[in-house]
Design an enzyme around this catalytic site. Structure first.
Site, PDB file in Angstrom:
ATOM      1  CG  ASP A  12      64.375  53.842  39.305  1.00 28.74           C
ATOM      2  OD1 ASP A  12      63.975  53.900  41.095  1.00 28.74           O
ATOM      3  OD2 ASP A  12      64.006  54.318  38.534  1.00 28.74           O
ATOM      4  CE1 TYR A 227      58.557  52.100  29.680  1.00 23.90           C
ATOM      5  CE2 TYR A 227      57.697  53.560  31.221  1.00 23.90           C
ATOM      6  CZ  TYR A 227      58.705  53.039  30.848  1.00 23.90           C
ATOM      7  OH  TYR A 227      59.538  53.791  30.968  1.00 23.90           O
ATOM      8  CE  LYS A 230      63.825  50.543  27.150  1.00 26.59           C
ATOM      9  NZ  LYS A 230      62.786  49.412  25.985  1.00 26.59           N
TER      10      LYS A 230
END
EC number: 3.1.3.11
Length: 365
Positions: A12, A227, A230
């Site tokens: 990503d 974080y 995902k």
């Protein structure tokens, strides 16, 4: 015989708007860069996206974990991330955890699934790409494909499948691995892979060592220590002639299972199989999507692709996924829609908890 290697590497590197899809200019740059090295570094290539993930599909003869192939992918991701920053796309360079290439993209953010094999007389492969979920999402399907005779009838009626398969399972928390043989160790295998947030199937082989499936097992948050989104895994599966048939490989995706990820990587949601045209995550940044492209491999060339989930036979499961999405969304911030506290340790929740750590008081005895 020279072996063919199929490398699927994804990242990503920025999307629009928000986390919904990859910009067409990014796809154009990546496709052009790969085409420039076909005939030298690569035999063939194909570029696509699933949601906000840029997917590079490459064939070559250099084997797995090859530095030249991984650097090619890394350089493309860095170039595309620069373009994403110029366009102020969201999350530009999100999956790139380093600035300098160090010989291999593993541990640097991108997801990698590779396999090297001697081509058969006819060699169909299926490449699965997902968005808004974690690597363990493949566990259920790999078990159904390679170990469940109620799903893959060839395990019963095809002598070439009758001996079963070997599964390599990775413990992504303790960084260790173990092998299980099916059918004799099926129950033991299920004891582990039923916990997909920790135990992830990396490879599946025939009992003679012939590779059948390879997945990406990179856990982005564990690598980054925070974080950053995902993992959005990829998977390559060989089909037919000693492996499950193409139809046996994709049929388990007609069952709407729940996977971890979705919005902010913090929710369970149904895993929706879609055609590439529908691989854009918009409803609560989802629900989690999976696409499948089918190819025939011929002397390293990719004959295809066929968009395997662009089929009305999958309309019912898509409707079921929408219904399940509504039920889960009604839970709002409550479990089981929100992940368990153990899994939320790898999201942004610890940042909230830190603000209140000094306000807790011990209960009186």
């Amino acid at each position: 015989m020279v072996k063919t290697t199929v490398s699927v590497i994804k990242a990503d590197i920025g999307s629009f708007p928000g986390h919904s899809r990859t910009h067409p200019k990014i796809l154009e740059v990546a496709a052009r860069r790969l085409k420039e090295v076909e005939g030298s570094i690569l035999i063939d290539s194909y570029v696509t996206h699933c949601g906000d993930d840029l997917e590079l599909i490459m064939t070559h003869t250099k084997g797995e974990d090859n530095e030249e192939i991984h650097k090619l992918a890394w350089d493309i991701f860095m170039e595309c991330a620069g373009l994403a920053k110029e366009m102020k796309l969201y999350g530009a360079g999100q999956d790139l955890l380093g600035d300098a290439f160090s010989g291999n993209v593993k541990g640097m953010g991108p997801g990698v699934a590779e396999m090297e094999f001697e081509e058969r007389g006819s060699d169909p492969i299926l490449i699965f790409m997902a968005d808004k979920t974690e690597p363990g999402a493949w566990n259920y399907f790999l078990y159904k494909i390679f170990a469940d005779p109620f799903s893959t009838s060839g395990l019963v009626i095809d002598p070439s499948l009758h001996d079963g398969f070997t599964f390599e399972v990775h413990d992504v928390i303790e960084k260790r691995k173990i092998l299980f043989n099916t059918p004799e160790e099926s129950y033991s295998l299920l004891a582990y892979i039923g916990a997909p947030s920790r135990y992830v199937i990396k490879y599946v082989w025939k009992r003679d060592g012939t590779i059948g499936a390879s997945t990406s097992t990179q856990r982005l948050n564990l690598m980054a220590g925070r974080y950053v989104g995902k993992d959005d895994p990829v998977m390559v599966i060989r089909a037919q002639s000693g492996f499950p048939a193409v139809g046996e490989v994709i049929d388990p995706f007609r069952t709407p299972i729940l996977v971890a990820g979705w919005m902010r990587g913090s929710h369970h949601g149904p895993f929706m199989p879609v055609g590439v045209a529908d691989a854009n995550c918009t409803a609560f940044d989802g629900p989690p999507r999976v696409i499948c492209l089918g190819f025939q491999v011929c002397n390293g060339k990719l004959i295809g692709p066929a968009d395997m989930f662009d089929d009305p036979a999958f309309n019912r499961v898509r409707d079921q996924c929408c219904d399940l999405s509504s039920v889960l969304r009604a839970h709002g911030p409550f479990e089981p829609h929100r992940l368990s506290l153990e899994e939320m340790e790898y999201t942004t929740l610890p940042g909230v908890e830190k603000q209140f750590k000094d306000r807790w008081e011990d209960l009186p005895e």
